[in-house]
Design a protein around this motif. Structure first.
Motif, mmCIF file in Angstrom:
data_model
loop_
_atom_site.group_PDB
_atom_site.id
_atom_site.type_symbol
_atom_site.label_atom_id
_atom_site.label_comp_id
_atom_site.label_asym_id
_atom_site.label_seq_id
_atom_site.Cartn_x
_atom_site.Cartn_y
_atom_site.Cartn_z
ATOM 1 N N GLN B 20 -30.614 0.310 18.593
ATOM 2 C CA GLN B 20 -30.800 -0.855 19.471
ATOM 3 C C GLN B 20 -31.964 -0.624 20.439
ATOM 4 N N ASN B 21 -32.098 0.603 20.931
ATOM 5 C CA ASN B 21 -33.222 0.903 21.835
ATOM 6 C C ASN B 21 -34.569 0.753 21.124
ATOM 7 N N LEU B 22 -34.600 1.109 19.825
ATOM 8 C CA LEU B 22 -35.842 0.930 19.058
ATOM 9 C C LEU B 22 -36.159 -0.558 18.888
ATOM 10 N N VAL B 23 -35.113 -1.358 18.648
ATOM 11 C CA VAL B 23 -35.300 -2.816 18.529
ATOM 12 C C VAL B 23 -35.863 -3.373 19.839
ATOM 13 N N LYS B 24 -35.215 -2.970 20.951
ATOM 14 C CA LYS B 24 -35.647 -3.444 22.281
ATOM 15 C C LYS B 24 -37.104 -3.103 22.559
ATOM 16 N N ALA B 25 -37.536 -1.933 22.030
ATOM 17 C CA ALA B 25 -38.909 -1.487 22.279
ATOM 18 C C ALA B 25 -39.915 -2.211 21.380
ATOM 19 N N GLY B 26 -39.410 -3.139 20.538
ATOM 20 C CA GLY B 26 -40.313 -3.958 19.741
ATOM 21 C C GLY B 26 -40.500 -3.513 18.303
ATOM 22 N N HIS B 27 -39.733 -2.523 17.862
ATOM 23 C CA HIS B 27 -39.873 -2.043 16.487
ATOM 24 C C HIS B 27 -38.988 -2.840 15.531
ATOM 25 N N GLU B 28 -39.466 -2.934 14.299
ATOM 26 C CA GLU B 28 -38.646 -3.571 13.268
ATOM 27 C C GLU B 28 -37.705 -2.503 12.704
ATOM 28 N N ARG B 30 -34.341 -1.532 10.352
ATOM 29 C CA ARG B 30 -33.407 -1.980 9.306
ATOM 30 C C ARG B 30 -32.318 -0.921 9.220
ATOM 31 N N GLY B 31 -31.115 -1.274 9.666
ATOM 32 C CA GLY B 31 -30.049 -0.295 9.785
ATOM 33 C C GLY B 31 -29.070 -0.303 8.630
ATOM 34 N N PHE B 32 -28.472 0.850 8.427
ATOM 35 C CA PHE B 32 -27.360 0.910 7.474
ATOM 36 C C PHE B 32 -26.283 1.869 7.969
ATOM 37 N N ASP B 33 -25.035 1.444 7.753
ATOM 38 C CA ASP B 33 -23.857 2.288 8.008
ATOM 39 C C ASP B 33 -22.730 1.720 7.155
ATOM 40 N N LEU B 34 -21.756 2.562 6.815
ATOM 41 C CA LEU B 34 -20.610 2.054 6.053
ATOM 42 C C LEU B 34 -19.732 1.166 6.926
ATOM 43 N N ASN B 35 -19.857 1.306 8.237
ATOM 44 C CA ASN B 35 -19.048 0.537 9.193
ATOM 45 C C ASN B 35 -19.691 -0.839 9.428
ATOM 46 N N ARG B 36 -19.001 -1.896 8.963
ATOM 47 C CA ARG B 36 -19.582 -3.238 9.052
ATOM 48 C C ARG B 36 -19.695 -3.752 10.474
ATOM 49 N N GLU B 37 -18.765 -3.302 11.333
ATOM 50 C CA GLU B 37 -18.833 -3.730 12.739
ATOM 51 C C GLU B 37 -20.133 -3.250 13.383
ATOM 52 N N ALA B 38 -20.510 -2.020 13.061
ATOM 53 C CA ALA B 38 -21.754 -1.476 13.626
ATOM 54 C C ALA B 38 -22.946 -2.287 13.132
ATOM 55 N N LEU B 39 -22.921 -2.683 11.865
ATOM 56 C CA LEU B 39 -24.013 -3.509 11.317
ATOM 57 C C LEU B 39 -24.097 -4.837 12.070
ATOM 58 N N GLU B 41 -23.110 -5.433 15.095
ATOM 59 C CA GLU B 41 -23.627 -5.173 16.448
ATOM 60 C C GLU B 41 -25.154 -5.059 16.447
ATOM 61 N N LEU B 42 -25.662 -4.358 15.439
ATOM 62 C CA LEU B 42 -27.115 -4.188 15.363
ATOM 63 C C LEU B 42 -27.800 -5.541 15.156
ATOM 64 N N GLU B 43 -27.193 -6.375 14.297
ATOM 65 C CA GLU B 43 -27.769 -7.714 14.055
ATOM 66 C C GLU B 43 -27.779 -8.546 15.335
ATOM 67 N N LYS B 44 -26.687 -8.452 16.099
ATOM 68 C CA LYS B 44 -26.608 -9.184 17.373
ATOM 69 C C LYS B 44 -27.754 -8.801 18.307
#
Lengths: 295, 295
Positions: B20-28, B30-39, B41-44
């Motif tokens: 999320q900090n990388l997103v905030k800093a303006g980077h694109e 693309r995340g992956f985790d087996l945990n869908r809730e975390a995915l 959260e990242l999309e939010k």
């Protein structure tokens, strides 16, 4: 009781500047030590000196002991008869690092003679003794604490009344030394491993000193671990002794202390290989020797 | 090389806020985790997500791994074939805590595929991950370091380039964890002894926290040792794992680490008695159980 004279026995690297600080604060101090140079230093600072512990204590209201251990305190108080020379109802302040059981024994024997006993070990080393910024862990009854507190405030910056019963101060100091002794030894364990792995120890110290891995001892002793022959600020043999007190206390209380025991082995080994008088940071040389790391 | 897309695999308690900090800093990102809730959260937070590690890596220039251990990193890179999906000449940044030997092995296999490898373990926990104030111990060749440094500066406040060879970062982290793990365990050893002696632990914490006996861990974990059921900030099982890495490293290097070994036994025992998921401060309960101290 008005304190007019403080007898101060034990004018070593810490005791002398402590006695001098009491003189500077306006107290009448009568010092004794077997070392004549220390007596001369105290006289230069305006303190009085005595030819024996008994003579120093004669007519004093407070007897402060900054001797090496409980055996020396017993020698001064009973064998050298300083206790009998004190004014009736005086206060004995024991500031040496001793095991709880030894302090309890001395306190009881002092009380039987009609005197008060203050268990007041200190932390902060020579620097703290010189600057009057020692940490003091004081156990005695509250009225006695109130009486000696102004004197202790001269010696220490952080003076804690930790309990009503002599021996509790010794126990707090024991806990303190357990932590200090392990923190130095584990820093040596870590740095010697890093050394073997070829890491830059100065950079490592910078990283660790500012991370969750930091300790007061890491920051204080770490730089001296990077030096093969540093000035001796506190010797390996001090922790041979102090961790012995820790483990004796664990033995008396039936408490296993596996980490302290492991650390003690390293100080014993350091002393055994001839580094007992070296700075305690040099316990790292034992790790280097043990694990085949070039010094 | 211009970094346009960062693949970020491992969105756990630390990985998610880091991404999320990388997103905030303006980077694109693309995340992956087996945990869908975390995915979710990242999309939010404005990040992109992928259905697999391989899909996240497809066409990315940087692949960041904040997985649990070296085995998971190997799974992602090779079994799940994320490595093959990266653009040619990309950079793999491994931030998990791993043994040096495992990192060296992964780095070599990544290099053989024509990619660069950055060994970049972190310290600072969930709080540091959230606030972007992690300590990062980075080992890679200087040109690669210069390339990824702007990304690492987003995640960490204290970013150290500790060496040119992957594995050196892991070694620094190993040293860090040796110290952290011992400092927590020895604080528990000391406080449980004090408890058995009937001392006031809150006062003891105040004294020790400001004396030469202090450590970062004593100040951080000490208050939670006085609490029988504290919030879990970092679990006992983390140090079961991390001190295993320390001792495996000592084994690989033929270095005896007696204090770390003693501390590890206490975490193992804590986990064995059912406290593996408890806050690591609760290793004190093992000492209480062992030495017969009322909790």
């Amino acid at each position: 009781m008005t304190v007019t004279t403080i007898a101060f026995v034990g004018l070593g690297a810490m005791g002398l500047p402590m006695a001098q600080n009491l003189v500077k604060a306006g107290h009448e101090v009568r010092g004794f030590d077997l070392n004549r140079e220390a007596l001369a230093e105290l006289e230069k600072s305006g303190g009085a000196t005595a030819a024996s512990a008994k003579q120093a204590a004669t007519g004093a209201q407070v007897l402060m002991l900054m001797v090496v251990n409980a055996a020396q305190a017993e020698q001064v108080l009973f064998t050298d008869a300083a206790l009998d020379a004190l004014n009736p109802g005086s206060v004995v302040v024991l500031m040496a690092t001793c095991a709880q059981a030894a302090v309890q024994n001395l306190a009881q024997r002092v009380a039987e003679k009609g005197h008060r006993f203050v268990d007041a070990p200190v932390s902060g080393g020579v620097v703290g003794a010189q600057s009057g910024t020692l940490t003091m862990m004081v156990a005695c009854e509250t009225p006695t604490y109130q009486m000696v507190s102004p004197l202790l405030q001269v010696l220490g910056e952080r003076v804690f009344h930790v309990g009503q019963t002599p021996g509790q101060g010794a126990m707090v100091k024991t806990i303190n030394q357990l932590l200090c002794g392990v923190h130095i030894a584990v820093a040596a364990e870590a740095f010697a491993l890093a050394d073997k792995a070829g890491l830059d120890l100065a950079l490592l110290l910078e990283i660790m000193g500012g991370s969750a891995a930091s300790s007061w001892m890491l920051q204080n002793r770490g730089p001296r671990m990077l030096d093969d022959d540093p000035e001796v600020k506190s010797a390996v043999d001090i922790f041979v002794k102090d961790l012995s007190i820790v483990l004796q206390t664990g033995h008396d209380m039936r408490a296993g202390l596996p980490i302290a025991a492991a650390a003690h082995q390293m100080y014993l080994a350091a002393s055994g290989r001839g580094d007992g008088k070296a700075d305690d940071s040099q316990v790292i040389q034992t790790y280097r020797a043990m694990n085949g790391v070039k010094g």
